[in-house]
Design an enzyme around this catalytic site. Structure first.
Site, PDB file in Angstrom:
ATOM      1  N   ASP A 185       0.850  -1.193   0.000  1.00 56.15           N
ATOM      2  CA  ASP A 185       0.000   0.000   0.000  1.00 56.15           C
ATOM      3  C   ASP A 185       0.885   1.242   0.000  1.00 56.15           C
ATOM      4  O   ASP A 185       1.742   1.401   0.875  1.00 56.15           O
ATOM      5  CB  ASP A 185      -0.882  -0.006   1.248  1.00 56.15           C
ATOM      6  CG  ASP A 185      -2.128   0.852   1.096  1.00 56.15           C
ATOM      7  OD1 ASP A 185      -2.252   1.538   0.071  1.00 56.15           O
ATOM      8  OD2 ASP A 185      -2.972   0.830   2.013  1.00 56.15           O
ATOM      9  N   ASP A 226      -3.482   2.456  -5.771  1.00 59.28           N
ATOM     10  CA  ASP A 226      -2.339   2.555  -4.865  1.00 59.28           C
ATOM     11  C   ASP A 226      -2.126   1.341  -3.969  1.00 59.28           C
ATOM     12  O   ASP A 226      -1.357   1.414  -3.009  1.00 59.28           O
ATOM     13  CB  ASP A 226      -2.477   3.798  -3.989  1.00 59.28           C
ATOM     14  CG  ASP A 226      -3.721   3.747  -3.107  1.00 59.28           C
ATOM     15  OD1 ASP A 226      -4.609   2.904  -3.370  1.00 59.28           O
ATOM     16  OD2 ASP A 226      -3.808   4.557  -2.162  1.00 59.28           O
ATOM     17  N   GLU A 227      -2.791   0.216  -4.244  1.00 57.87           N
ATOM     18  CA  GLU A 227      -2.597  -0.952  -3.380  1.00 57.87           C
ATOM     19  C   GLU A 227      -2.850  -2.235  -4.160  1.00 57.87           C
ATOM     20  O   GLU A 227      -3.590  -2.262  -5.144  1.00 57.87           O
ATOM     21  CB  GLU A 227      -3.514  -0.889  -2.158  1.00 57.87           C
ATOM     22  CG  GLU A 227      -4.981  -0.835  -2.493  1.00 57.87           C
ATOM     23  CD  GLU A 227      -5.869  -0.830  -1.261  1.00 57.87           C
ATOM     24  OE1 GLU A 227      -5.552  -1.572  -0.301  1.00 57.87           O
ATOM     25  OE2 GLU A 227      -6.878  -0.106  -1.251  1.00 57.87           O
TER      26      GLU A 227
END
Length: 414
Positions: free
Chosen positions: A27, A121-122
């Protein structure tokens, strides 16, 4: 983005047993804010808020320095500035975020064949088959974090465990800039002291319902029978809560090649009634959607228009295209057509354009005679934007309006 400020950060050392930690959750820390700071290193260490300097705007992301004042995403900008008067506001740059996300995902793909993207983003990374060749979670997690920082300038936190749920929770506890490995025999000790909000799927409303029954920690849920949980919350939810409270999560890492939908919306600084101004805004939003589709190498079959009026009443209209597309012209014409069909409307507060029913760009041919020509022209514009900036080449109608905008792009930024 969550409301975490790093105050409960927990990391593990290289000596922890990682033999059962076969799943990583990677993350990016405060992604939108961190990405924006790459061009403004002078602001590192200061409370920075990503959004628009408007009383009607909302916070897109915030650095950890700003979060310590209570600032978090989706908060009205006016409230954020009351909590943190010394905050620096930076405009979001979604094309930058998209490019950096692609770089990070490429690094993950290079590390393991098992990568499940959860957003911009993860992602989950399966490492069960890599131990003999690449080592365990301690080594792989540390090398991933180092490579992401070296190649992109971004900071990633990593959680590692035997299940997706615990790995994701571990990465949130490791923030910012940490690695937390949770061995299988330590899962219960890790989970049970945590608040019920740490249970996957439990939001503020669900947390209030749990509290009414005296359930405040995961241990409280774990020591309540599944029968009672099912009686209170329904059979499916009762099973879900009981399983997670004891760390049970049978899901495996499943590769997701692309996002399910791509959209942008805009909240106006003043309610608007002028149809040409509304159409101009839809053109700008559709331009961003088309660019993101092309960047991802996908095309969409459905276009959705969202309109929110001055009284917050919201309507949506969707249109299924005869052929999937990544061409801005096709997307904007569909949005314009749906807007026209709405006829006379009250003052408009927000407009949004979303493309869904996504498939790989190579899955079909083209039906529109001029679509391929337009698509080639738009990809040429994309290349110019990448090299010289997004404002270098724009449709002429987008030059008519010079005003601050309140855009909501893809979610992310923990």
């Amino acid at each position: 983005m969550s409301k975490q400020d790093g105050s409960n950060r927990l990391v593990s050392g290289p000596e922890v047993d990682d033999s059962t930690a076969t799943i990583l959750h990677v993350d990016l820390d405060a992604f939108f804010a961190s990405a924006s700071l790459l061009a403004r290193p002078d602001l590192i260490g200061r409370p920075v808020v990503i959004g628009h300097d408007s009383s009607r705007s909302v916070v897109t992301a915030a650095t950890y320095e700003a979060r310590k004042y209570g600032v978090h995403s989706a908060m009205p900008m006016s409230r954020a500035l009351r909590l943190c008067p010394n905050a620096v506001i930076l405009e979001p740059d979604f094309s930058l975020y998209s490019r950096l996300s692609k770089q990070v995902m490429a690094i993950l793909d290079d590390t393991s064949p098992e990568v499940e993207r959860l957003g911009i983003d993860e992602a989950f990374v399966g490492i069960g088959g890599l131990r003999r060749l690449s080592g365990g979670a301690n080594r792989i997690g540390a090398e991933l974090r180092a490579r992401i920082r070296r190649e992109t300038g971004l900071v990633a936190s990593v959680g590692a465990a035997s299940t997706k749920y615990v790995a994701k929770l571990a990465s949130s506890r490791a923030k910012p800039d940490g690695l937390l490995v949770v061995p299988a025999d330590a899962v219960i000790d890790f989970l049970h002291p945590q608040p019920v909000s740490a249970l996957w799927g439990v939001g503020p409303k669900q947390q209030e319902r749990l509290a009414r029954y005296g359930l405040h920690t995961i241990a409280d849920v774990a020591h309540t029978s599944q029968e009672r949980l099912s009686a209170w919350f329904g059979e499916a939810t009762g099973r879900h809560l009981a399983a997670l409270a004891w760390g049970r999560d049978p899901r495996t890492v499943e590769e997701r090649e692309h996002e399910k939908s791509f959209g942008h919306s805009h909240t106006f600084s003043r309610d608007i009634t002028d149809r040409s101004e509304q159409e101009g805004e839809l053109l700008r939003l559709a331009t961003g959607v088309g660019r993101r589709l092309r960047d991802a190498g996908v095309q969409a079959r459905t276009v959705t228009l969202t309109v929110r009026f001055h009284d917050f009443r919201t309507i949506t209209r969707s249109r299924t295209l005869p052929e999937a597309t990544d061409v801005t012209r096709v997307i904007v014409e569909a949005a314009w057509s749906m807007l026209e069909q709405l006829g006379e409307m009250p003052p408009v507060r927000l407009l949004g354009v979303r493309a869904s029913a996504v498939q790989d760009a190579s899955d079909h041919g083209l039906l529109w005679d001029d679509t391929e020509t337009w698509g080639s022209a738009e990809r040429a514009m994309d290349a110019v934007h990448d090299r010289f900036g997004a404002a270098t080449v724009v449709p002429a109608s987008m030059l008519r309006r010079e005003r601050k905008r309140d855009d909501t792009g893809p979610s992310g930024g923990d």
